[in-house]
Motif scaffolding. Sequence first.
Motif, PDB file in Angstrom:
ATOM      1  N   ARG A   1      -8.281   4.189  -3.544  1.00 50.71           N
ATOM      2  CA  ARG A   1      -8.287   4.891  -2.258  1.00 50.71           C
ATOM      3  C   ARG A   1      -6.869   5.090  -1.734  1.00 50.71           C
ATOM      4  NH1 ARG A   1      -8.879   3.194   3.143  1.00 50.71           N
ATOM      5  NH2 ARG A   1      -9.978   4.722   4.468  1.00 50.71           N
ATOM      6  N   LEU A   2      -5.992   4.119  -2.001  1.00 52.64           N
ATOM      7  CA  LEU A   2      -4.598   4.255  -1.588  1.00 52.64           C
ATOM      8  C   LEU A   2      -3.844   5.263  -2.461  1.00 52.64           C
ATOM      9  CD1 LEU A   2      -3.827   0.481  -0.974  1.00 52.64           C
ATOM     10  CD2 LEU A   2      -3.878   2.272   0.776  1.00 52.64           C
ATOM     11  N   MET A   3      -4.170   5.308  -3.730  1.00 55.45           N
ATOM     12  CA  MET A   3      -3.427   6.152  -4.660  1.00 55.45           C
ATOM     13  C   MET A   3      -3.977   7.577  -4.734  1.00 55.45           C
ATOM     14  SD  MET A   3      -2.879   3.344  -7.705  1.00 55.45           S
ATOM     15  CE  MET A   3      -1.647   4.298  -8.602  1.00 55.45           C
ATOM     16  N   PHE A   4      -5.286   7.705  -4.627  1.00 55.25           N
ATOM     17  CA  PHE A   4      -5.931   9.017  -4.720  1.00 55.25           C
ATOM     18  C   PHE A   4      -6.917   9.136  -3.558  1.00 55.25           C
ATOM     19  CE2 PHE A   4      -5.116   7.381  -9.044  1.00 55.25           C
ATOM     20  CZ  PHE A   4      -4.132   8.288  -9.450  1.00 55.25           C
ATOM     21  N   PRO A   5      -6.413   9.304  -2.342  1.00 56.64           N
ATOM     22  CA  PRO A   5      -7.262   9.217  -1.149  1.00 56.64           C
ATOM     23  C   PRO A   5      -8.360  10.274  -1.085  1.00 56.64           C
ATOM     24  CG  PRO A   5      -5.070  10.026  -0.591  1.00 56.64           C
ATOM     25  CD  PRO A   5      -4.995   9.533  -2.001  1.00 56.64           C
ATOM     26  N   ASP A   6      -8.195  11.392  -1.767  1.00 60.13           N
ATOM     27  CA  ASP A   6      -9.221  12.437  -1.739  1.00 60.13           C
ATOM     28  C   ASP A   6     -10.317  12.212  -2.774  1.00 60.13           C
ATOM     29  OD1 ASP A   6      -7.884  13.798   0.308  1.00 60.13           O
ATOM     30  OD2 ASP A   6      -6.621  14.883  -1.127  1.00 60.13           O
TER      31      ASP A   6
ATOM     32  N   MET B   1       3.921   5.878  -5.402  1.00 58.70           N
ATOM     33  CA  MET B   1       3.937   5.942  -6.858  1.00 58.70           C
ATOM     34  C   MET B   1       2.983   7.018  -7.360  1.00 58.70           C
ATOM     35  SD  MET B   1       4.640   5.234  -9.971  1.00 58.70           S
ATOM     36  CE  MET B   1       5.883   3.974  -9.714  1.00 58.70           C
ATOM     37  N   ALA B   2       1.781   7.046  -6.821  1.00 59.23           N
ATOM     38  CA  ALA B   2       0.810   8.041  -7.261  1.00 59.23           C
ATOM     39  C   ALA B   2       1.284   9.456  -6.951  1.00 59.23           C
ATOM     40  CB  ALA B   2      -0.546   7.783  -6.606  1.00 59.23           C
ATOM     41  N   ALA B   3       1.960   9.621  -5.826  1.00 57.24           N
ATOM     42  CA  ALA B   3       2.409  10.953  -5.416  1.00 57.24           C
ATOM     43  C   ALA B   3       3.497  11.504  -6.324  1.00 57.24           C
ATOM     44  CB  ALA B   3       2.906  10.904  -3.971  1.00 57.24           C
ATOM     45  N   ARG B   4       4.301  10.639  -6.908  1.00 53.66           N
ATOM     46  CA  ARG B   4       5.410  11.140  -7.724  1.00 53.66           C
ATOM     47  C   ARG B   4       5.098  11.185  -9.222  1.00 53.66           C
ATOM     48  NH1 ARG B   4       7.779   6.182  -5.774  1.00 53.66           N
ATOM     49  NH2 ARG B   4       7.964   4.589  -7.405  1.00 53.66           N
ATOM     50  N   ARG B   5       3.906  10.761  -9.606  1.00 54.55           N
ATOM     51  CA  ARG B   5       3.514  10.831 -11.009  1.00 54.55           C
ATOM     52  C   ARG B   5       2.728  12.103 -11.264  1.00 54.55           C
ATOM     53  NH1 ARG B   5       3.593   5.800 -13.724  1.00 54.55           N
ATOM     54  NH2 ARG B   5       1.896   6.428 -15.089  1.00 54.55           N
ATOM     55  N   PRO B   6       2.705  12.584 -12.511  1.00 58.91           N
ATOM     56  CA  PRO B   6       1.832  13.717 -12.832  1.00 58.91           C
ATOM     57  C   PRO B   6       0.379  13.368 -12.542  1.00 58.91           C
ATOM     58  CG  PRO B   6       3.378  13.270 -14.630  1.00 58.91           C
ATOM     59  CD  PRO B   6       3.491  12.118 -13.673  1.00 58.91           C
ATOM     60  N   ARG B   7      -0.354  14.360 -12.113  1.00 56.37           N
ATOM     61  CA  ARG B   7      -1.773  14.136 -11.814  1.00 56.37           C
ATOM     62  C   ARG B   7      -2.507  13.809 -13.111  1.00 56.37           C
ATOM     63  NH1 ARG B   7      -5.756  15.655  -8.118  1.00 56.37           N
ATOM     64  NH2 ARG B   7      -7.767  16.173  -9.075  1.00 56.37           N
ATOM     65  N   PRO B   8      -3.218  12.677 -13.164  1.00 56.28           N
ATOM     66  CA  PRO B   8      -3.900  12.310 -14.401  1.00 56.28           C
ATOM     67  C   PRO B   8      -5.181  13.109 -14.616  1.00 56.28           C
ATOM     68  CG  PRO B   8      -4.302  10.653 -12.736  1.00 56.28           C
ATOM     69  CD  PRO B   8      -3.329  11.631 -12.134  1.00 56.28           C
TER      70      PRO B   8
ATOM     71  N   ALA C   1       6.769   4.026 -25.101  1.00 52.68           N
ATOM     72  CA  ALA C   1       8.047   4.361 -25.712  1.00 52.68           C
ATOM     73  C   ALA C   1       8.101   5.846 -26.008  1.00 52.68           C
ATOM     74  CB  ALA C   1       8.259   3.555 -26.986  1.00 52.68           C
ATOM     75  N   LEU C   2       9.200   6.498 -25.621  1.00 55.90           N
ATOM     76  CA  LEU C   2       9.478   7.905 -25.899  1.00 55.90           C
ATOM     77  C   LEU C   2       8.587   8.879 -25.144  1.00 55.90           C
ATOM     78  CD1 LEU C   2      10.035   7.780 -29.785  1.00 55.90           C
ATOM     79  CD2 LEU C   2      11.700   7.445 -27.948  1.00 55.90           C
ATOM     80  N   GLN C   3       7.730   8.364 -24.251  1.00 53.54           N
ATOM     81  CA  GLN C   3       6.814   9.254 -23.553  1.00 53.54           C
ATOM     82  C   GLN C   3       7.363   9.512 -22.162  1.00 53.54           C
ATOM     83  OE1 GLN C   3       2.655   8.412 -24.151  1.00 53.54           O
ATOM     84  NE2 GLN C   3       2.100   9.398 -22.246  1.00 53.54           N
ATOM     85  N   GLY C   4       8.512  10.169 -22.098  1.00 53.71           N
ATOM     86  CA  GLY C   4       9.221  10.346 -20.853  1.00 53.71           C
ATOM     87  C   GLY C   4       8.477  11.188 -19.838  1.00 53.71           C
ATOM     88  N   ASP C   5       7.535  12.028 -20.274  1.00 54.45           N
ATOM     89  CA  ASP C   5       6.841  12.895 -19.324  1.00 54.45           C
ATOM     90  C   ASP C   5       5.900  12.125 -18.426  1.00 54.45           C
ATOM     91  OD1 ASP C   5       3.778  13.773 -20.778  1.00 54.45           O
ATOM     92  OD2 ASP C   5       5.242  12.509 -21.775  1.00 54.45           O
ATOM     93  N   MET C   6       5.668  10.834 -18.689  1.00 55.42           N
ATOM     94  CA  MET C   6       4.750  10.061 -17.876  1.00 55.42           C
ATOM     95  C   MET C   6       5.489   9.111 -16.937  1.00 55.42           C
ATOM     96  SD  MET C   6       1.878  11.257 -18.670  1.00 55.42           S
ATOM     97  CE  MET C   6       0.813  10.107 -17.825  1.00 55.42           C
ATOM     98  N   GLN C   7       6.781   9.294 -16.753  1.00 58.73           N
ATOM     99  CA  GLN C   7       7.546   8.417 -15.873  1.00 58.73           C
ATOM    100  C   GLN C   7       6.996   8.499 -14.450  1.00 58.73           C
ATOM    101  OE1 GLN C   7      10.025   6.353 -16.603  1.00 58.73           O
ATOM    102  NE2 GLN C   7      10.481   6.902 -18.695  1.00 58.73           N
TER     103      GLN C   7
ATOM    104  N   GLY D   1       0.808  -1.208   0.000  1.00 63.82           N
ATOM    105  CA  GLY D   1       0.000   0.000   0.000  1.00 63.82           C
ATOM    106  C   GLY D   1       0.842   1.259   0.000  1.00 63.82           C
ATOM    107  N   ALA D   2       1.926   1.249   0.780  1.00 64.56           N
ATOM    108  CA  ALA D   2       2.823   2.401   0.798  1.00 64.56           C
ATOM    109  C   ALA D   2       3.442   2.632  -0.577  1.00 64.56           C
ATOM    110  CB  ALA D   2       3.913   2.193   1.847  1.00 64.56           C
TER     111      ALA D   2
END
Length: 275
Positions: free
Chosen positions: A125-130, A37-44, A269-275, A31-32
């Motif tokens: 709920r773990l990734m987007f608790p709000d 992971m969700a916290a360090r990715r761009p908001r979808p 592939a090549l979509q580095g902005d979604m790392q 869960g952690a």
Amino acid sequence: MTASPRTAAGLASLFVPHGAPTFALQPGAAGAALTAMAARRPRPRAVIIVSAHWDTAVPTIGAATRFDTIHDFSGFPPALHALRYPATGCPELARSVAAAIESAGLPVRIDPNRGLDHGAWIPLRLMFPDADVPVIALSIQTAGGPAQALQLGRALAALQPGLVVIGSGNLTHNLRDWHAVSQRGADTPAYVRGFAEWVAGRLGAGDTTALLDYRRRAPGGVQAHPSEEHLLPLFVALGAAGDGAQATRFHAGIDEHVLAMDAWTFTPALQGDMQ
């Protein structure tokens, strides 16, 4: 989220575990890892959630404006039944998902009423608790097997960037062994780690052919999945990222002795902005 132009077909996608229902109350290391992971990715812009617990004859889109929380289990603590995840939907985006699936030659239906089962709301709920990211639910089709699940995922690859596909299942899921091990207090069966590492090797090598044939090729493949519903979301997520996607395991572990809780990202592939 503002996304840069997509340079390769595919959506950012993940395969995550939802474990036993008590995972919602005792998320532990897995869960952690999902939360981090969700916290360090761009908001979808929105999430397409593919749960092992919604199995239909044809691909079906959950297009509710607001999703009810389905407690599709029994015999667990009252605190678990009291949990709610008030996710909002996006019917307009749901129609776009349906159109993409239909354009890929697959039948599709829209369900404007169904809520989110525990395979969907527990990881969300773990990734987007709000509950502040719109959700589109998508069913699996066990009768179609891995090949059809991969095809379904590839249909999603045609959607616009900013969406994230999340497949929710478990890398191993044998309830008979779970009951047996729980009653005897036995050690983790060898196939649990063996199957998880075989999948890791095939994903790392980009060997989709072997993965599709896992029931014959993987050590303990059938024992890991007596029925396939908990692995099919992996194939949907893999397909959604498009050809040449980079597979990265961001968590590995075992809960309840027999549930491999491995979690993966698939970066187009090549979509580095979604790392």
